[in-house]
Design an enzyme around this catalytic site. Structure first.
Site, PDB file in Angstrom:
ATOM      1  N   GLY A 129       0.838  -1.195   0.000  1.00 27.88           N
ATOM      2  CA  GLY A 129       0.000   0.000   0.000  1.00 27.88           C
ATOM      3  C   GLY A 129       0.867   1.236   0.000  1.00 27.88           C
ATOM      4  O   GLY A 129       0.769   2.082   0.889  1.00 27.88           O
ATOM      5  N   GLU A 180      -2.577  -9.251  -3.634  1.00 29.22           N
ATOM      6  CA  GLU A 180      -2.971 -10.656  -3.748  1.00 29.22           C
ATOM      7  C   GLU A 180      -2.900 -11.188  -5.173  1.00 29.22           C
ATOM      8  O   GLU A 180      -2.956 -12.408  -5.384  1.00 29.22           O
ATOM      9  CB  GLU A 180      -4.397 -10.838  -3.208  1.00 29.22           C
ATOM     10  CG  GLU A 180      -4.549 -10.579  -1.726  1.00 29.22           C
ATOM     11  CD  GLU A 180      -4.736  -9.097  -1.382  1.00 29.22           C
ATOM     12  OE1 GLU A 180      -5.039  -8.794  -0.218  1.00 29.22           O
ATOM     13  OE2 GLU A 180      -4.566  -8.240  -2.283  1.00 29.22           O
ATOM     14  N   GLU A 195       1.814   1.094   6.116  1.00 29.54           N
ATOM     15  CA  GLU A 195       0.971   1.919   6.984  1.00 29.54           C
ATOM     16  C   GLU A 195      -0.448   1.521   6.649  1.00 29.54           C
ATOM     17  O   GLU A 195      -1.086   2.104   5.796  1.00 29.54           O
ATOM     18  CB  GLU A 195       1.237   3.407   6.727  1.00 29.54           C
ATOM     19  CG  GLU A 195       0.640   4.306   7.791  1.00 29.54           C
ATOM     20  CD  GLU A 195      -0.811   4.652   7.526  1.00 29.54           C
ATOM     21  OE1 GLU A 195      -1.697   3.848   7.907  1.00 29.54           O
ATOM     22  OE2 GLU A 195      -1.066   5.709   6.937  1.00 29.54           O
ATOM     23  N   GLU A 204     -11.613   0.107   7.221  1.00 30.87           N
ATOM     24  CA  GLU A 204     -11.004   0.263   5.895  1.00 30.87           C
ATOM     25  C   GLU A 204      -9.487   0.022   5.928  1.00 30.87           C
ATOM     26  O   GLU A 204      -8.717   0.673   5.232  1.00 30.87           O
ATOM     27  CB  GLU A 204     -11.296   1.646   5.317  1.00 30.87           C
ATOM     28  CG  GLU A 204     -12.726   1.822   4.845  1.00 30.87           C
ATOM     29  CD  GLU A 204     -12.916   3.033   3.952  1.00 30.87           C
ATOM     30  OE1 GLU A 204     -12.076   3.948   4.018  1.00 30.87           O
ATOM     31  OE2 GLU A 204     -13.894   3.064   3.199  1.00 30.87           O
ATOM     32  N   HIS A 344      -4.156  12.194  12.102  1.00 34.66           N
ATOM     33  CA  HIS A 344      -5.325  12.233  11.219  1.00 34.66           C
ATOM     34  C   HIS A 344      -6.328  11.130  11.554  1.00 34.66           C
ATOM     35  O   HIS A 344      -7.470  11.169  11.103  1.00 34.66           O
ATOM     36  CB  HIS A 344      -4.897  12.136   9.750  1.00 34.66           C
ATOM     37  CG  HIS A 344      -4.525  10.758   9.298  1.00 34.66           C
ATOM     38  ND1 HIS A 344      -3.308  10.172   9.568  1.00 34.66           N
ATOM     39  CD2 HIS A 344      -5.226   9.834   8.593  1.00 34.66           C
ATOM     40  CE1 HIS A 344      -3.271   8.965   9.049  1.00 34.66           C
ATOM     41  NE2 HIS A 344      -4.421   8.730   8.444  1.00 34.66           N
TER      42      HIS A 344
END
Length: 404
Positions: A129, A180, A195, A204, A344
């Site tokens: 990610g 994947e 992260e 999420e 955040h």
């Protein structure tokens, strides 16, 4: 959603004398707000865990069961799945701007990587990610042999340009697609960095993707960064904000809209809580060891006992999480709690149907069950069971919350 006003005074809902919390020390990370220099060896600590966090009672309770200039292809909204919307949201630069400007988040990762160059020197790294590729850039600068940055959203195209613009094309390979569904050009990697955390830690989030990458690509002696994440619970006085967000629906310009109130109660509020609103101790609900846990272990039921540290009213429970990097030369990490520098992620507020009038020393006991939503695994279902039996009232109730 609106932001609550910060209060520097004690919570306004108190009906009795206030006393300062006094909690036993369990964990303490240093706080250092100095900026890191560009050079890896000049990086400084940036944990937001301040001295007040060192006073938290975080003992567990027995029984824990525990994401150019190239054109973006058009996707017909009717053909999108929830996963498509999730990845699309990470295609816009705005969300990455918010995350990069979260100094606690970004500089903690920077410091972990720069201050532990011995972990990265000549090692193969997988960034799950990757987003803009900032963590991959940190790893490359720290001496990694090669970094594979996997990003499913359109931001991968920008990440490739960013890597090239900064002269790291020979070290960082950006792979666009779902973790994947991708094959790496190496048999194994030495380090996985990600992260992956979401609101309430698990909303999420990409945890299952990280676990998939760990099981398929990580060498036997490899490490995952971060490797620990812990979810906490406390209770707050929040009369003014609950009145504004929940009780508002009782009478809207003279009309009864209580049906919306029921919906509002079921949706946890992500917002910043003033530490002066905290009435009870803090309870550790769940610690996840990312290097060892199995897929599915993020669904759990955990008991809690929240003991009042002053006489006050309680309108909501508040959840937040800490993240730890335990494989470093010295323990590093950050907290998203109300006693620490804001991130955040803020905190997650779960309003109670009841207003509890609690006296110092009295306790709210119960359990929290957390599980992925069956229709959309990126959403979270929460079941809160709590009971209170005090001098000024008693209640026992089960409430259901849905993070969507």
């Amino acid at each position: 959603m609106g932001r609550r006003k910060n209060n520097n005074n004690q919570a306004s809902g108190s009906f009795g004398a206030m006393e300062s919390p006094h909690e036993s020390t369990k964990i303490c990370f240093r706080d250092d707000d100095d900026d890191a220099d560009e050079a890896p060896d000049a990086a400084t600590e940036s944990s937001n865990l301040d001295e007040s966090m060192c006073d938290l009672d975080v003992s567990p309770v027995a029984g824990d069961k525990a994401v150019g200039d190239q054109d973006v292809p058009f996707i017909d909204s009717d053909d999108k799945t929830s996963a498509d919307y999730y990845f699309d949201s990470y295609s816009h630069f705005g969300i990455h701007e918010e995350m990069l400007k979260d100094v606690v988040r970004t500089k903690t990762y920077q410091n972990v990587i720069y201050q532990n160059g011995f972990l990265f020197k000549n090692k193969v790294v997988l960034d799950v990610g990757a987003g803009t590729g900032i963590l991959s850039l940190f790893c490359a600068k720290a001496g990694a042999k090669h970094v594979y940055a996997v990003e499913c959203s359109q931001m991968a195209d920008m990440a490739k340009q960013i890597v090239e613009a900064n002269g790291f094309s020979d070290v960082i390979t950006v792979l666009k697609g779902k973790m994947e569904e991708l094959e790496l050009p190496v048999p194994k990697v030495d380090i996985i960095v990600s992260e992956w955390m979401g609101y309430f830690l698990l909303f999420e989030n990409m945890l299952n993707t990280v676990l998939y990458a760990r099981d398929k690509w990580l060498a036997n002696d490899g490490i995952v960064l971060p490797d620990k994440a812990s979810l906490y619970l406390t209770a707050i006085e929040d009369a003014e904000y609950k009145d504004d967000k929940i009780e508002f629906w009782n009478n809207v310009y003279g009309f009864n809209m209580k049906c919306i109130k029921k919906q509002a109660m079921m949706e946890p509020l992500v917002d910043t809580v003033d530490q002066n609103q905290i009435v009870t101790n803090t309870q550790l609900l769940k610690t996840m060891d990312i290097s060892k846990m199995a897929p599915g272990d993020d669904a759990f039921t955990a008991p809690f006992k929240l003991v009042a540290e002053r006489d006050d009213f309680i309108h909501a429970l508040v959840a937040y999480f800490d993240v730890s990097f335990t494989k470093c030369h010295k323990l590093q990490g950050f907290s998203t709690g109300p006693r620490s520098r804001a991130t955040h992620w803020k905190q997650t507020v779960l309003y109670l149907e009841d207003v509890l009038t609690i006296c110092q020393g009295e306790a709210i006991v119960g359990s929290m069950t957390v599980a992925k939503n069956k229709k959309n695994p990126r959403d979270v279902d929460i079941v809160l069971k709590y009971s209170f039996n005090g001098r000024r009232g008693a209640v026992s109730r089960t409430q259901h919350y849905k993070m969507r």
